[in-house]
Write an enzyme that holds these catalytic residues in place. Structure first.
Site, PDB file in Angstrom:
ATOM      1  CE1 TYR A 121      32.880  43.383  32.229  1.00  9.78           C
ATOM      2  CE2 TYR A 121      31.916  41.333  31.439  1.00  9.78           C
ATOM      3  CZ  TYR A 121      31.826  42.495  32.185  1.00  9.78           C
ATOM      4  OH  TYR A 121      30.682  42.768  32.895  1.00  9.78           O
ATOM      5  CB  SER A 179      30.093  40.103  34.938  1.00 14.63           C
ATOM      6  OG  SER A 179      29.523  39.564  33.757  1.00 14.63           O
TER       7      SER A 179
END
Length: 261
Positions: free
Chosen positions: A156, A145
């Site tokens: 995250y 990501s």
């Protein structure tokens, strides 16, 4: 599916796609099968079986919780048993559960984010290695990501930074075994509504506000000032998985409209 298709690009290849019940994973697995691959759709959602059954190509489904090593090992073993071998692993499991400033995260929430977005890739890479050794080579594509630089998703972000490190270190380690390890780093992506929500507890009013701030930051950070389509994420993943990318390893390709993450 829309976009460019390459019939038979994956002919003779056995591909394991994790997180294949919905979103990017479903689209990747479906298109890989349409392009001649033999595909195992892996997900802990039981409805992954109906997704695989609807595919126009050779496919099967397997239920596994990839946040456990047992689940990762069982998925790879199942693919090898029913299809004879594994050529390609696409690690797609992950996704922010909550979006909030780091100071607002509770300790157990931090742990949950790491389990969701780092451990499945770490476990599946380890579990597939013996199968790729037996095959004499192969490819691993990790879906990372560009949120390694972004707001309100710090655990995250840390997990995806770990995915980038796995990609680079494992590529160096396995290059002499004819195994490529690569990744894409998607930015914001428009996807169909999820059948299983990312946060089963639901978002409170504050979290909805923080999520809107994330969406604005992601859009503003993109040179193109928009989210990607699913197909714009699928194409780079499958390119990196294919033999067309045979001299690419250890790379993390940003797919975020110019935002490098």
């Amino acid at each position: 599916m829309s976009g460019f298709h390459f019939p038979d690009r994956f002919s003779g290849k056995v591909i394991v796609v994790t997180g294949a019940a919905q979103g990017i994973g479903r689209a990747v697995a479906t298109r890989a099968a349409e392009e001649g691959g033999t595909v195992l759709f892996v997900d802990r959602a039981e409805f992954v079986a109906e997704i695989a059954a609807a595919v126009d190509g050779k496919a099967a489904a397997f239920n596994a919780d990839l946040e456990t090593y047992e689940g990762a090992g069982a998925a790879m073993q199942f693919a090898a048993e029913i299809f004879g071998h594994i050529d390609i692993l696409i690690n797609n499991v992950g996704g922010a559960i909550r979006m909030r400033p780091y100071a607002e995260f509770e300790p157990q929430q931090i742990d949950a984010e790491i389990r969701r977005s780092l451990m499945p890739t770490l476990y599946c890479c380890h579990a597939v290695i013996p199968h790729l050794f037996a095959r004499g080579g192969g490819a691993i594509v990790n879906v990372s990501s560009n949120a390694t630089r972004g707001i309100h998703r710090m655990p995250y972000s840390a997990a995806k930074g770990g995915v980038n490190a796995i990609t680079q270190s494992l590529a160096m380690e396995l290059a002499d075994r004819n195994i490529r390890v690569v990744a894409t780093a998607p930015g914001g992506t428009d996807a169909p509504p999820r059948r299983i929500p990312r946060n089963a507890a639901g978002d409170n009013a504050a979290e909805k506000g923080w999520m809107a701030e994330v969406a604005q930051q992601v859009t503003d950070s993109s040179f193109m000032k928009r989210y990607a389509t699913i197909e714009e994420q699928v194409a780079p993943i499958l390119f990196l998985a294919s033999d067309e990318a045979s001299y690419i390893t250890g790379s993390v390709l940003p797919v975020a409209g110019g935002d490098l993450g």
